[in-house]
Design an enzyme around this catalytic site. Structure first.
Site, short mmCIF file in Angstrom:
data_model
loop_
_atom_site.label_atom_id
_atom_site.label_comp_id
_atom_site.label_asym_id
_atom_site.label_seq_id
_atom_site.Cartn_x
_atom_site.Cartn_y
_atom_site.Cartn_z
N ASP A 95 -12.82 2.38 15.66
CA ASP A 95 -14.13 2.27 16.32
C ASP A 95 -14.44 3.54 17.12
O ASP A 95 -15.58 4.02 17.13
CB ASP A 95 -14.16 1.04 17.24
CG ASP A 95 -13.84 -0.23 16.48
OD1 ASP A 95 -14.34 -0.38 15.36
OD2 ASP A 95 -13.06 -1.06 16.98
N HIS A 143 -12.46 -5.80 18.39
CA HIS A 143 -12.65 -5.10 17.13
C HIS A 143 -13.32 -6.01 16.09
O HIS A 143 -12.69 -6.41 15.12
CB HIS A 143 -11.30 -4.58 16.60
CG HIS A 143 -11.41 -3.95 15.24
ND1 HIS A 143 -12.08 -2.77 15.03
CD2 HIS A 143 -11.00 -4.37 14.03
CE1 HIS A 143 -12.05 -2.48 13.74
NE2 HIS A 143 -11.40 -3.44 13.09
P1 NAI Z 1 -4.67 -4.22 1.00
O1 NAI Z 1 -4.84 -5.53 0.34
O2 NAI Z 1 -4.98 -2.99 0.21
O3 NAI Z 1 -3.17 -4.06 1.51
C1 NAI Z 1 -2.54 -5.06 2.24
C2 NAI Z 1 -1.07 -5.02 1.89
O4 NAI Z 1 -0.42 -6.03 2.66
C3 NAI Z 1 -0.79 -5.31 0.40
O5 NAI Z 1 0.02 -4.29 -0.15
C4 NAI Z 1 -0.07 -6.64 0.44
O6 NAI Z 1 0.91 -6.78 -0.58
C5 NAI Z 1 0.58 -6.57 1.82
N1 NAI Z 1 1.04 -7.86 2.31
C6 NAI Z 1 0.49 -9.10 2.13
N2 NAI Z 1 1.25 -10.04 2.70
C7 NAI Z 1 2.29 -9.38 3.28
C8 NAI Z 1 3.43 -9.81 4.02
N3 NAI Z 1 3.64 -11.09 4.28
N4 NAI Z 1 4.29 -8.87 4.44
C9 NAI Z 1 4.09 -7.56 4.18
N5 NAI Z 1 3.03 -7.10 3.48
C10 NAI Z 1 2.16 -8.01 3.03
O7 NAI Z 1 -5.52 -4.23 2.35
P2 NAI Z 1 -5.94 -2.99 3.27
O8 NAI Z 1 -7.26 -2.49 2.85
O9 NAI Z 1 -4.79 -2.07 3.37
O10 NAI Z 1 -6.16 -3.75 4.69
C11 NAI Z 1 -5.08 -4.34 5.38
C12 NAI Z 1 -5.57 -5.03 6.64
O11 NAI Z 1 -6.11 -4.08 7.58
C13 NAI Z 1 -6.71 -6.04 6.41
O12 NAI Z 1 -6.47 -7.19 7.19
C14 NAI Z 1 -7.93 -5.31 6.91
O13 NAI Z 1 -8.95 -6.19 7.32
C15 NAI Z 1 -7.34 -4.56 8.08
N6 NAI Z 1 -8.17 -3.45 8.56
C16 NAI Z 1 -8.16 -3.19 9.90
C17 NAI Z 1 -8.94 -2.19 10.44
C18 NAI Z 1 -8.90 -1.91 11.91
O14 NAI Z 1 -9.72 -1.12 12.38
N7 NAI Z 1 -7.99 -2.48 12.69
C19 NAI Z 1 -9.83 -1.38 9.59
C20 NAI Z 1 -9.71 -1.67 8.19
C21 NAI Z 1 -8.92 -2.69 7.71
#
Ligand code: NAI
Length: 342
Positions: free
Chosen positions: A151, A179
């Protein structure tokens, strides 16, 4: 000797984030954990000729235990991201359980680690981690960070687009609250006063709205393929790197983060809690125990909360903070209740 663990390392955020930590001179061991694909990601990164030692683990054969044991900093981008039409809150049903299980692992195998939570909805996942750590008697508010850095990064970029003479790197915008959507409150009156005072009320409102809903621009542009990953990896790394620098005795680093306030001994926490709950929240809603605020980092983690920014913001920003607290108290209570009910 610093071990960093990335949980969710094979994902859209996890991969570029892990790449950046592989390049970080403070990191001696980088442990990658994911439920799929992580051996390939780990093998790929292991060929990079930096000195950081690479380990990668799937859940089988005690993978989580091995990834976490001895870890100094655990960063969590595990879980599902948004698709068009979804809010961050829609992710709760899936991500809450993932975060609970990882937090239990941290409580057991890395109870003294710094923990940076990226997984959404941050307003609820960070309270989940706190509750699990409390249950296990290992909660230290100085070491738990909800990652709201994106942000701030977006606010710097977007305000720079309106500036006549400054680039994005000239700004260090503070973003308060939480957030998601209206809980995100950039305080340009304090962070970018020269640009801010030149703007009309409509321009100010449009700028704030763009920061609050900037993530939607990415979700829409990716058209079903997820949410921000590369800018998020950058933002997560920025906070992680700042913390590693502070651990290595670089003084006076200030970053914004979603920090625990209630009953916390951190300098400024009691004042922040009192101000937010007495002046910014209506008395009917439950306590706002966490809030994104600027914090001073040290080798202990969060050394001080710079809460006085709350007193300095202008009338419009105060209004926005009041809207934020109404939503935040529900988001926080949802995370807390999830653990109480489990
Ligand atoms: P993605 O789906 O590309 O990657 C998520 C990964 O987590 C996958 O490789 C999946 O296998 C893994 N995963 C699922 N369950 C798991 C477990 N129990 N233990 C370990 N790994 C596990 O998703 P992406 O795009 O990388 O986003 C991840 C998270 O980050 C989402 O919740 C998203 O909303 C959040 N996010 C947060 C932001 C922030 O500003 N804080 C900004 C953008 C995304």
């Amino acid at each position: 000797m610093v071990k960093v663990t990335v949980c969710g390392a094979a994902g859209g955020i996890g991969q570029p984030l892990s790449l950046m930590f592989k390049l970080n001179p403070y990191v001696t061991t980088l442990a990658l954990y994911d439920v799929v694909n992580v051996p390939g990601v780990g093998k790929d990164l292991s060929h990079i000729d930096t000195d950081t030692k690479l380990e990668s683990y799937l859940p089988e054969n005690d993978g989580l235990e091995k990834a976490l044991t001895g870890s100094d900093l655990v960063i969590i981008p595990a879980g599902v991201p948004r698709k068009p039409g979804m809010t961050r809150d829609d992710l709760f049903a899936i991500n809450a359980g993932i975060i609970r299980d990882l937090a239990n692992g941290i409580a057991q195998f890395a109870p003294s680690a710094f923990v940076l939570v990226i997984s959404n909805p941050v307003n609820s996942t960070v309270p989940i981690v706190a509750e699990i750590l409390k249950k296990n008697n290992v909660f230290n508010p100085q070491k738990l960070f909800g990652v709201t850095t994106l942000d701030c990064v977006r606010a710097n970029t977007f305000v720079a687009e309106l500036s006549k003479d400054k680039e994005a790197s000239a700004f260090d915008t503070r973003v308060l609250g939480g957030h998601s959507g209206e809980t995100i409150v950039p305080v340009f009156s304090q962070s970018a006063p020269e640009v801010y005072k030149e703007l009309s009320d409509e321009q100010k409102a449009a700028l704030v709205h763009r920061v609050q809903f900037g993530g939607d621009e990415v979700v829409k542009a990716k058209n079903g393929a997820g949410s921000a990953t590369l800018s998020m990896a950058y933002a997560g790394y920025k906070l992680g790197h700042a913390l590693l620098a502070a651990i290595n005795d670089t003084p006076n680093i200030i970053e914004s983060t979603f920090v625990y306030l209630k009953d916390s001994k951190i300098k400024g926490a009691a004042e922040a809690f009192k101000y937010i709950n007495e002046k910014l929240k209506d008395s009917d809603s439950s306590d706002v125990d966490f809030f994104a605020l600027p914090v001073v980092l040290s080798s202990n983690g969060i050394e001080e909360i710079k809460w006085d920014i709350l007193e300095k913001v202008d009338a419009k920003e105060t209004e926005l903070l009041k809207i934020a607290t109404g939503q935040l108290s529900k988001n926080i209570a949802k995370g807390t209740a999830f653990i109480a009910g489990n």
